[in-house]
Design an enzyme around this catalytic site. Structure first.
Site, PDB file in Angstrom:
ATOM      1  N   HIS A   1      45.707  50.572  24.337  1.00  0.00           N
ATOM      2  CA  HIS A   1      45.497  50.063  25.148  1.00  0.00           C
ATOM      3  C   HIS A   1      45.070  48.842  24.935  1.00  0.00           C
ATOM      4  CE1 HIS A   1      43.669  48.378  28.735  1.00  0.00           C
ATOM      5  NE2 HIS A   1      44.215  49.228  29.754  1.00  0.00           N
TER       6      HIS A   1
ATOM      7  N   LYS B   1      39.448  54.509  32.583  1.00  0.00           N
ATOM      8  CA  LYS B   1      39.277  53.646  31.806  1.00  0.00           C
ATOM      9  C   LYS B   1      37.313  54.667  32.054  1.00  0.00           C
ATOM     10  CE  LYS B   1      41.334  49.403  32.773  1.00  0.00           C
ATOM     11  NZ  LYS B   1      41.578  48.914  32.901  1.00  0.00           N
TER      12      LYS B   1
ATOM     13  N   GLU C   1      51.269  45.723  29.748  1.00  0.00           N
ATOM     14  CA  GLU C   1      50.531  45.096  29.843  1.00  0.00           C
ATOM     15  C   GLU C   1      49.827  43.759  30.158  1.00  0.00           C
ATOM     16  OE1 GLU C   1      48.341  48.556  31.607  1.00  0.00           O
ATOM     17  OE2 GLU C   1      47.043  48.227  30.369  1.00  0.00           O
TER      18      GLU C   1
ATOM     19  N   GLY D   1      42.269  43.586  35.488  1.00  0.00           N
ATOM     20  CA  GLY D   1      40.996  43.439  35.438  1.00  0.00           C
ATOM     21  C   GLY D   1      40.445  42.511  36.084  1.00  0.00           C
TER      22      GLY D   1
HETATM   23  P1  PGA Z   1      43.883  46.776  35.957  1.00  0.00           P
HETATM   24  O1  PGA Z   1      43.763  47.679  34.634  1.00  0.00           O
HETATM   25  O2  PGA Z   1      45.061  47.607  37.347  1.00  0.00           O
HETATM   26  O3  PGA Z   1      42.080  47.983  36.654  1.00  0.00           O
HETATM   27  O4  PGA Z   1      44.109  46.089  36.256  1.00  0.00           O
HETATM   28  C1  PGA Z   1      45.394  48.238  34.598  1.00  0.00           C
HETATM   29  C2  PGA Z   1      45.211  49.192  32.945  1.00  0.00           C
HETATM   30  O5  PGA Z   1      44.351  48.362  32.231  1.00  0.00           O
HETATM   31  O6  PGA Z   1      45.773  49.911  32.823  1.00  0.00           O
END
Ligand code: PGA
Length: 224
Positions: free
Chosen positions: A98, A9, A147, A153
């Site tokens: 995303h 990210k 996702e 997150g």
């Molecule tokens: P995360 O993010 O593993 O921090 O939950 C996953 C993503 O958004 O691809």
């Protein structure tokens, strides 16, 4: 083939990336682990694609490089944009759709379909993210990443059973595509996801930022 695709990210400076690679390469070489059927990809911010690719080569690491975003326009007068042609000099694949792009940058299906077409036209594999099984997926997307927004997150991953169920539905709708899961995947739960029959890989965000945790994910996945 199972994928572990680390999405950094909007994180890390150049010196933090150098440090990540020093630590990761140390762990990798020390363990002498065999990756077998695992494909590991790191997706840094666009500005660091070249650096990450150089570090992967210099340290002889079996990692592929991916991008997190791509312009929805071809080469030309589009200030600030980075095209598939530019990205494909450094990366093999790109994440499109995303939920953070859909949400903060208001990217809709129309724009995401254009990005996918340009990415595939530029020779990049597309990892296309969907929040649920209902979301449309463009023809050129090779990998579909489920996702769920509640899991991103938050530390609250979906259950491997539910992710597998979604994978079954998505694969029926889009035969021949790979299906991966993302949302709070970490070194503790990675194996449970990878053991599911419809799941071809994982897309960790936070857990890919720490070289030791990312390394542990790979080591646990390699034992399956
Ligand atoms: P995360 O993010 O593993 O921090 O939950 C996953 C993503 O958004 O691809």
């Amino acid at each position: 083939m199972k994928y572990i695709i680390g999405n950094w990210k909007s994180n890390k400076s150049e010196s933090e990336i150098l440090d990540w690679f020093d630590k990761f390469a140390g762990l990798f070489k020390q363990s002498g682990i065999r990756l077998g059927g695992l494909e590991i990809v790191i997706c840094p911010p666009l500005i660091y694609l070249s650096l990450v690719r150089r570090l992967v080569e210099d340290k002889s690491l079996p990692l592929a490089v991916g991008a997190q975003n791509i312009s929805a326009y071809p080469e030309g007068a589009y200030t600030g944009e980075v095209t598939g042609k530019m990205i494909s000099d450094y990366a093999r694949c790109v994440i499109v759709g995303h939920s953070e792009r859909r949400n903060y940058f208001r990217e809709d299906d129309n724009e995401l379909f254009k990005k996918t077409e340009l990415a595939a036209g530029g020779g990049l594999s597309v990892i296309y993210c969907i929040p649920d099984a209902k979301t449309e997926v463009p023809d050129d997307a090779e990998i579909i990443a489920y996702e769920p927004v509640f899991a991103i997150g938050t530390g609250q991953a979906d259950t491997p059973e539910n992710a597998d169920k979604v994978g079954g539905i998505v694969k029926q709708k889009y035969p021949g595509r790979k299906f991966i899961y993302g949302g709070s995947v970490n070194n503790q739960n990675v194996s449970q996801f990878l053991q599911m029959s419809s799941i071809d890989g994982v897309l960790p965000g936070k857990a890919s930022l720490d070289p030791r945790i990312f390394w542990e994910m790979i080591a646990n996945a390699a034992k399956i």
